[in-house]
Design a protein around this motif. Structure first.
Motif, PDB file in Angstrom:
ATOM      1  N   CYS A   8       0.866  -1.174   0.000  1.00 35.86           N
ATOM      2  CA  CYS A   8       0.000   0.000   0.000  1.00 35.86           C
ATOM      3  C   CYS A   8       0.907   1.229   0.000  1.00 35.86           C
ATOM      4  O   CYS A   8       2.130   1.124   0.145  1.00 35.86           O
ATOM      5  CB  CYS A   8      -0.935  -0.016   1.210  1.00 35.86           C
ATOM      6  N   ARG A   9       0.301   2.380  -0.125  1.00 34.87           N
ATOM      7  CA  ARG A   9       1.083   3.610  -0.251  1.00 34.87           C
ATOM      8  C   ARG A   9       1.987   3.858   0.961  1.00 34.87           C
ATOM      9  O   ARG A   9       3.132   4.266   0.817  1.00 34.87           O
ATOM     10  CB  ARG A   9       0.127   4.783  -0.465  1.00 34.87           C
ATOM     11  N   CYS A  10       1.469   3.610   2.170  1.00 40.84           N
ATOM     12  CA  CYS A  10       2.256   3.907   3.373  1.00 40.84           C
ATOM     13  C   CYS A  10       3.131   2.722   3.797  1.00 40.84           C
ATOM     14  O   CYS A  10       3.890   2.825   4.755  1.00 40.84           O
ATOM     15  CB  CYS A  10       1.349   4.345   4.519  1.00 40.84           C
ATOM     16  N   GLU A  11       2.979   1.594   3.113  1.00 41.66           N
ATOM     17  CA  GLU A  11       3.781   0.385   3.328  1.00 41.66           C
ATOM     18  C   GLU A  11       3.545  -0.294   4.673  1.00 41.66           C
ATOM     19  O   GLU A  11       4.364  -1.100   5.110  1.00 41.66           O
ATOM     20  CB  GLU A  11       5.276   0.666   3.097  1.00 41.66           C
ATOM     21  N   LYS A  12       2.416   0.023   5.322  1.00 42.33           N
ATOM     22  CA  LYS A  12       2.087  -0.755   6.525  1.00 42.33           C
ATOM     23  C   LYS A  12       1.670  -2.160   6.140  1.00 42.33           C
ATOM     24  O   LYS A  12       1.872  -3.107   6.889  1.00 42.33           O
ATOM     25  CB  LYS A  12       0.953  -0.077   7.303  1.00 42.33           C
ATOM     26  N   CYS A  77      -6.069  -0.383   3.118  1.00 39.62           N
ATOM     27  CA  CYS A  77      -5.236   0.028   4.244  1.00 39.62           C
ATOM     28  C   CYS A  77      -5.970   1.104   5.026  1.00 39.62           C
ATOM     29  O   CYS A  77      -6.375   2.117   4.454  1.00 39.62           O
ATOM     30  CB  CYS A  77      -3.897   0.565   3.746  1.00 39.62           C
ATOM     31  N   CYS A  80      -3.576   4.600   5.000  1.00 44.25           N
ATOM     32  CA  CYS A  80      -3.406   5.442   3.803  1.00 44.25           C
ATOM     33  C   CYS A  80      -4.556   5.319   2.809  1.00 44.25           C
ATOM     34  O   CYS A  80      -4.629   6.091   1.860  1.00 44.25           O
ATOM     35  CB  CYS A  80      -2.078   5.143   3.119  1.00 44.25           C
TER      36      CYS A  80
END
Ligand code: ZN
Ligand code: ZN
Length: 147
Positions: A8-12, A77, A80
Motif C-alpha cells: 500500500c502507499r504507506c507500506e504498513k 489500508c 493510507c
C-alpha cells in the motif's frame, strides 16, 4: 519462490506472491466504481495460498448489498486508504488491485467485464474482450464494441 510483490502507499501492508495470475480483469461495475472512487478497478487474481500478507492485514469491509447481487469484501489500508484488493466469498481466489503490485508495468489485462456499466469515456485496446455483465466460468455474453 516470490514472483510478485506489492504494497500500500504507506507500506504498513505489504505482500508477496509465489504463483502466476489465474485471471486478470478490468471491472466496470457500479460497485467497483464507488469503492474505488474512480471509473473502474483492475484486478489480478491469484490462488489464495500464493498470496502472503506481511505487516498489517488489510482492513476489510463486507458489502452484502451490491448491485450485481454477489457479496463483496473490500480490502484496504486503514492508514493510507490504498485499495489493496477484494475477496469475493463465492470465489476461491485473491483479487489484488493492479496498482499495488510492484511489477504492474509487466502485466497486461485484456478482459473487461460489466461493459454495460462502463463510463462514457472508457476506451478499449485492440486485443480487448468486453463482456456486458460478469464473466462466470466463460459464460459471459460478449459485447460488440467499436475499437
Ligand atoms: Zn497504507
Ligand atoms: Zn466490479
Amino acid at each position: 519462490m516470490e514472483k510478485y510483490s506489492g504494497r500500500c502507499r504507506c507500506e504498513k501492508t505489504t505482500f508477496k506472491i509465489s504463483g502466476e495470475p489465474t485471471w486478470k480483469v478490468n471491472c466496470n461495475c457500479n460497485w467497483c466504481q464507488t469503492t474505488s472512487g474512480s471509473a473502474f478497478r483492475s484486478f489480478v487474481l491469484f490462488k489464495e495460498d500464493d498470496v502472503t500478507f506481511l505487516g498489517e492485514r488489510p482492513t476489510s469491509y463486507e458489502d452484502k448489498k451490491t448491485e450485481h447481487g454477489r457479496p463483496m469484501i473490500n480490502l484496504f489500508c486503514s492508514t493510507c486508504g490504498t485499495q489493496i484488493g477484494i475477496k469475493v466469498p463465492s470465489m476461491e481466489a485473491q483479487h489484488i488491485s493492479i496498482g499495488t503490485i510492484d511489477q504492474r508495468k509487466n502485466i497486461n489485462i485484456t478482459c473487461n467485464i460489466w461493459g454495460q456499466e462502463a463510463l462514457q469515456f472508457i476506451g478499449y485496446s485492440k486485443d480487448a474482450e468486453v463482456y456486458k455483465t460478469g464473466y462466470w466460468n466463460g459464460t459471459g455474453e460478449k459485447m460488440l464494441i467499436e475499437k
